[in-house]
Design a protein around this motif. Structure first.
Motif, PDB file in Angstrom:
ATOM      1  N   TYR A   1       0.804  -1.216   0.000  1.00 50.46           N
ATOM      2  CA  TYR A   1       0.000   0.000   0.000  1.00 50.46           C
ATOM      3  C   TYR A   1       0.837   1.267   0.000  1.00 50.46           C
ATOM      4  O   TYR A   1       0.311   2.367  -0.193  1.00 50.46           O
ATOM      5  CB  TYR A   1      -0.965   0.012   1.188  1.00 50.46           C
TER       6      TYR A   1
ATOM      7  N   GLY B   1       4.670   1.827  -5.206  1.00 49.07           N
ATOM      8  CA  GLY B   1       4.137   1.534  -6.517  1.00 49.07           C
ATOM      9  C   GLY B   1       2.679   1.937  -6.666  1.00 49.07           C
ATOM     10  O   GLY B   1       2.096   2.588  -5.796  1.00 49.07           O
ATOM     11  N   ASP B   2       2.078   1.546  -7.781  1.00 52.46           N
ATOM     12  CA  ASP B   2       0.688   1.865  -8.089  1.00 52.46           C
ATOM     13  C   ASP B   2      -0.208   0.812  -7.431  1.00 52.46           C
ATOM     14  O   ASP B   2      -0.251  -0.344  -7.867  1.00 52.46           O
ATOM     15  CB  ASP B   2       0.487   1.877  -9.605  1.00 52.46           C
ATOM     16  N   PHE B   3      -0.929   1.209  -6.402  1.00 48.19           N
ATOM     17  CA  PHE B   3      -1.742   0.259  -5.640  1.00 48.19           C
ATOM     18  C   PHE B   3      -2.812  -0.387  -6.509  1.00 48.19           C
ATOM     19  O   PHE B   3      -2.999  -1.617  -6.490  1.00 48.19           O
ATOM     20  CB  PHE B   3      -2.395   0.950  -4.446  1.00 48.19           C
ATOM     21  N   ASP B   4      -3.537   0.410  -7.282  1.00 49.34           N
ATOM     22  CA  ASP B   4      -4.613  -0.136  -8.111  1.00 49.34           C
ATOM     23  C   ASP B   4      -4.076  -1.130  -9.140  1.00 49.34           C
ATOM     24  O   ASP B   4      -4.706  -2.155  -9.421  1.00 49.34           O
ATOM     25  CB  ASP B   4      -5.368   0.998  -8.810  1.00 49.34           C
ATOM     26  N   GLU B   5      -2.926  -0.821  -9.720  1.00 51.21           N
ATOM     27  CA  GLU B   5      -2.334  -1.731 -10.699  1.00 51.21           C
ATOM     28  C   GLU B   5      -1.930  -3.043 -10.036  1.00 51.21           C
ATOM     29  O   GLU B   5      -2.151  -4.135 -10.601  1.00 51.21           O
ATOM     30  CB  GLU B   5      -1.116  -1.077 -11.339  1.00 51.21           C
ATOM     31  N   GLN B   6      -1.342  -2.965  -8.824  1.00 56.70           N
ATOM     32  CA  GLN B   6      -0.984  -4.182  -8.100  1.00 56.70           C
ATOM     33  C   GLN B   6      -2.228  -5.006  -7.777  1.00 56.70           C
ATOM     34  O   GLN B   6      -2.213  -6.241  -7.864  1.00 56.70           O
ATOM     35  CB  GLN B   6      -0.272  -3.823  -6.792  1.00 56.70           C
TER      36      GLN B   6
END
Length: 310
Positions: A193, A196-201
């Motif tokens: 969280y 990086g990009d949380f939604d992409e993960q």
């Protein structure tokens, strides 16, 4: 008079101290236990800070600690299944009291300790692993399904991951990047969280969504993963009632039963569950143990050892 570690007023660490208190007397559904080890949890400092006094009224001074393991020294009225000399572990009676040489445990939330389970491992099972067990019991994830655990890096999440994986469930969890390596070592996919990009993960880890969700974070956590949520009856959450209702999720409830604790101990003895006790402190260092928990998120569980030979 037995020694205990507690607090004299609600507040910060400055109200903590060692106490000399009368020997506790077990009442109905209680056991007096000579404590060999006690678990240290975030809830302990929250109790001291007064965050729980609305539903956990205490007479001050009060002894800290919600779980302990030791040997039965006396049995309360109408208690069956336990005898003096039995090695046991369980939940502190009357809400608190595990940080002590002698403590009261609730008999209906206490189990016998197998010889193959260490005192420190047993002592940390009731709160974290017990919560994980009860949360999964409500969700009933099946082999081949995917469980999403929000806040998987804490004690409850780590236990839930191991229990679910032992049942053939695929597990993905949210955690800070600092805990990625530790959580992945349990065979769990991690969504960081704070990196990086949380939604992409999230999309990458759960392209078809989650089958079940265990929310151990609360607050707005469910909203951040709304794109992958299953029906509400397959979500257990610690969020406030309004947030839970928004997602039609059910609250994470606890039973803390003797049967549940006995099952957890069997899993530890069989190597299916590692309580991950990475911090062991002497009783005289109880303040430092609680500070370690209050000041951050230590890897694994923290325990106090009351006797040098244990």
């Amino acid at each position: 008079m037995p020694t205990a570690y507690g607090f004299t007023a609600y507040g910060g660490p400055e109200v903590q101290r060692f106490l000399e208190l009368p020997m506790p007397v077990p009442g109905p559904d209680e056991l007096l236990v000579e404590v060999y080890a006690a678990g240290v949890n975030p809830v302990d400092w929250k109790v001291r800070a007064g965050q729980h006094r609305a539903f956990l009224p205490l007479d001050l001074p009060a002894v800290l600690g919600r779980e302990a393991a030791g040997v039965v020294a006396a049995v309360g009225a109408d208690v069956e299944g336990f005898a003096v000399g039995d090695p046991v572990f369980g939940a502190s009676a009357r809400g608190c009291g595990g940080y002590a040489h002698f403590a009261l445990l609730t008999a209906s939330s206490t189990a016998h300790k197998p010889d193959a389970v260490s005192w420190t491992d047993a002592a940390v099972l009731p709160v974290a692993a017990g919560t994980a067990h009860d949360g999964l019991a409500g969700l009933v994830p099946e082999a081949g399904e995917t469980l999403l655990v929000l806040g998987i890096g804490g004690g409850v999440g780590v236990a839930a991951a191991q229990l679910a994986r032992a049942a053939g469930v695929s597990v993905v969890g949210t955690a800070g990047a600092a805990k990625r390596e530790f959580v992945e070592s349990l065979g769990v996919g991690v969504i960081a969280y704070d990196s990086g990009d949380f939604d992409e993960q999230l999309r990458s880890a759960l392209p078809k969504g989650a089958d079940t969700v265990l929310d151990l974070v609360g607050g707005d956590a469910l909203n951040t993963v709304s794109a992958v949520l299953p029906p509400g009856d397959r979500i257990r959450t610690v969020a406030d009632p309004d947030t839970a209702a928004r997602f039609q999720a059910l609250p994470l409830s606890r039973s803390g039963s003797t049967e549940a604790l006995a099952e957890l101990a069997r899993r530890v003895a069989q190597g299916q569950l590692d309580p991950q006790v990475h911090g062991v402190f002497r009783f005289e260092d109880a303040g430092a143990a609680l500070h370690a928990v209050e000041s951050g998120h230590p890897r694994g569980k923290v325990a106090l050892v009351m006797r040098a030979d244990r």
